[in-house]
Motif scaffolding. Sequence first.
Motif, PDB file in Angstrom:
ATOM      1  N   MET A   1       0.848  -1.178   0.000  1.00  0.00           N
ATOM      2  CA  MET A   1       0.000   0.000   0.000  1.00  0.00           C
ATOM      3  C   MET A   1       0.890   1.237   0.000  1.00  0.00           C
ATOM      4  N   VAL A   2       0.520   2.222  -0.793  1.00  0.00           N
ATOM      5  CA  VAL A   2       1.241   3.481  -0.910  1.00  0.00           C
ATOM      6  C   VAL A   2       0.326   4.605  -0.431  1.00  0.00           C
ATOM      7  N   ILE A   3       0.844   5.413   0.485  1.00  0.00           N
ATOM      8  CA  ILE A   3       0.133   6.609   0.932  1.00  0.00           C
ATOM      9  C   ILE A   3       0.885   7.803   0.376  1.00  0.00           C
ATOM     10  N   ALA A   4       0.156   8.710  -0.250  1.00  0.00           N
ATOM     11  CA  ALA A   4       0.772   9.906  -0.808  1.00  0.00           C
ATOM     12  C   ALA A   4      -0.079  11.121  -0.465  1.00  0.00           C
ATOM     13  N   TYR A   5       0.587  12.250  -0.419  1.00  0.00           N
ATOM     14  CA  TYR A   5      -0.086  13.523  -0.211  1.00  0.00           C
ATOM     15  C   TYR A   5       0.149  14.366  -1.455  1.00  0.00           C
ATOM     16  N   VAL A   6      -0.936  14.846  -2.022  1.00  0.00           N
ATOM     17  CA  VAL A   6      -0.848  15.651  -3.234  1.00  0.00           C
ATOM     18  C   VAL A   6      -1.246  17.077  -2.861  1.00  0.00           C
ATOM     19  N   LEU A   7      -0.316  17.991  -3.038  1.00  0.00           N
ATOM     20  CA  LEU A   7      -0.555  19.402  -2.773  1.00  0.00           C
ATOM     21  C   LEU A   7      -0.949  20.059  -4.080  1.00  0.00           C
ATOM     22  N   ILE A   8      -2.042  20.802  -4.044  1.00  0.00           N
ATOM     23  CA  ILE A   8      -2.657  21.300  -5.270  1.00  0.00           C
ATOM     24  C   ILE A   8      -2.814  22.814  -5.213  1.00  0.00           C
ATOM     25  N   LYS A   9      -2.292  23.476  -6.215  1.00  0.00           N
ATOM     26  CA  LYS A   9      -2.512  24.910  -6.407  1.00  0.00           C
ATOM     27  C   LYS A   9      -3.702  25.039  -7.350  1.00  0.00           C
ATOM     28  N   ALA A  10      -4.714  25.782  -6.914  1.00  0.00           N
ATOM     29  CA  ALA A  10      -5.958  25.846  -7.686  1.00  0.00           C
ATOM     30  C   ALA A  10      -6.445  27.279  -7.832  1.00  0.00           C
ATOM     31  N   ASN A  11      -7.368  27.460  -8.746  1.00  0.00           N
ATOM     32  CA  ASN A  11      -8.041  28.730  -8.944  1.00  0.00           C
ATOM     33  C   ASN A  11      -8.918  28.967  -7.719  1.00  0.00           C
ATOM     34  N   VAL A  12      -8.567  29.950  -6.919  1.00  0.00           N
ATOM     35  CA  VAL A  12      -9.197  30.137  -5.609  1.00  0.00           C
ATOM     36  C   VAL A  12     -10.710  30.342  -5.650  1.00  0.00           C
ATOM     37  N   PRO A  13     -11.286  31.104  -6.590  1.00  0.00           N
ATOM     38  CA  PRO A  13     -12.740  31.277  -6.559  1.00  0.00           C
ATOM     39  C   PRO A  13     -13.527  29.962  -6.681  1.00  0.00           C
ATOM     40  N   THR A  14     -12.932  28.943  -7.286  1.00  0.00           N
ATOM     41  CA  THR A  14     -13.654  27.675  -7.459  1.00  0.00           C
ATOM     42  C   THR A  14     -13.056  26.548  -6.617  1.00  0.00           C
ATOM     43  N   VAL A  15     -12.303  26.889  -5.585  1.00  0.00           N
ATOM     44  CA  VAL A  15     -11.576  25.874  -4.819  1.00  0.00           C
ATOM     45  C   VAL A  15     -12.508  24.845  -4.167  1.00  0.00           C
ATOM     46  N   ASP A  16     -13.682  25.252  -3.730  1.00  0.00           N
ATOM     47  CA  ASP A  16     -14.625  24.301  -3.126  1.00  0.00           C
ATOM     48  C   ASP A  16     -15.052  23.235  -4.130  1.00  0.00           C
ATOM     49  N   GLN A  17     -15.380  23.658  -5.340  1.00  0.00           N
ATOM     50  CA  GLN A  17     -15.796  22.720  -6.385  1.00  0.00           C
ATOM     51  C   GLN A  17     -14.640  21.806  -6.786  1.00  0.00           C
ATOM     52  N   ILE A  18     -13.458  22.368  -6.885  1.00  0.00           N
ATOM     53  CA  ILE A  18     -12.285  21.571  -7.241  1.00  0.00           C
ATOM     54  C   ILE A  18     -12.019  20.521  -6.178  1.00  0.00           C
ATOM     55  N   ARG A  19     -12.083  20.899  -4.912  1.00  0.00           N
ATOM     56  CA  ARG A  19     -11.894  19.946  -3.817  1.00  0.00           C
ATOM     57  C   ARG A  19     -12.914  18.811  -3.884  1.00  0.00           C
ATOM     58  N   ASP A  20     -14.155  19.153  -4.147  1.00  0.00           N
ATOM     59  CA  ASP A  20     -15.202  18.131  -4.241  1.00  0.00           C
ATOM     60  C   ASP A  20     -14.929  17.154  -5.388  1.00  0.00           C
ATOM     61  N   MET A  21     -14.462  17.656  -6.508  1.00  0.00           N
ATOM     62  CA  MET A  21     -14.164  16.795  -7.656  1.00  0.00           C
ATOM     63  C   MET A  21     -12.966  15.889  -7.360  1.00  0.00           C
ATOM     64  N   ILE A  22     -11.977  16.423  -6.680  1.00  0.00           N
ATOM     65  CA  ILE A  22     -10.809  15.621  -6.309  1.00  0.00           C
ATOM     66  C   ILE A  22     -11.209  14.517  -5.348  1.00  0.00           C
ATOM     67  N   THR A  23     -12.062  14.820  -4.400  1.00  0.00           N
ATOM     68  CA  THR A  23     -12.513  13.832  -3.414  1.00  0.00           C
ATOM     69  C   THR A  23     -13.219  12.657  -4.075  1.00  0.00           C
ATOM     70  N   GLU A  24     -13.850  12.875  -5.221  1.00  0.00           N
ATOM     71  CA  GLU A  24     -14.568  11.818  -5.926  1.00  0.00           C
ATOM     72  C   GLU A  24     -13.662  10.865  -6.705  1.00  0.00           C
ATOM     73  N   LEU A  25     -12.390  11.213  -6.883  1.00  0.00           N
ATOM     74  CA  LEU A  25     -11.478  10.359  -7.643  1.00  0.00           C
ATOM     75  C   LEU A  25     -11.156   9.083  -6.870  1.00  0.00           C
ATOM     76  N   ASP A  26     -11.099   7.956  -7.570  1.00  0.00           N
ATOM     77  CA  ASP A  26     -10.722   6.690  -6.943  1.00  0.00           C
ATOM     78  C   ASP A  26      -9.321   6.811  -6.367  1.00  0.00           C
ATOM     79  N   GLY A  27      -9.149   6.369  -5.137  1.00  0.00           N
ATOM     80  CA  GLY A  27      -7.855   6.404  -4.474  1.00  0.00           C
ATOM     81  C   GLY A  27      -7.672   7.598  -3.564  1.00  0.00           C
ATOM     82  N   VAL A  28      -8.482   8.636  -3.766  1.00  0.00           N
ATOM     83  CA  VAL A  28      -8.390   9.814  -2.895  1.00  0.00           C
ATOM     84  C   VAL A  28      -9.239   9.547  -1.660  1.00  0.00           C
ATOM     85  N   GLU A  29      -8.577   9.501  -0.508  1.00  0.00           N
ATOM     86  CA  GLU A  29      -9.276   9.232   0.748  1.00  0.00           C
ATOM     87  C   GLU A  29      -9.922  10.481   1.329  1.00  0.00           C
TER      88      GLU A  29
END
Length: 76
Positions: A1-29
Amino acid sequence: MVIAYVLIKANVPTVDQIRDMITELDGVEEAHIVAGDVDIIAKVIVETPAAVREIVASGVLTIDGVENTYSYIAME
């Protein structure tokens, strides 16, 4: 098992939506909006380092508003 942390620079006005989309990806806890040099930190748990690369390249970086990522694999 591999645990990784991905740090993401995002467009701040839409950061909530981006976070929600990332959370839906397989493998993202979990993903959290943070203050500092990056906007989101995601915890990824997968079987191989190649799977981390796949999530970032084919998932996170394809989301509109994601500007850059940094990936760190846990050593313990």
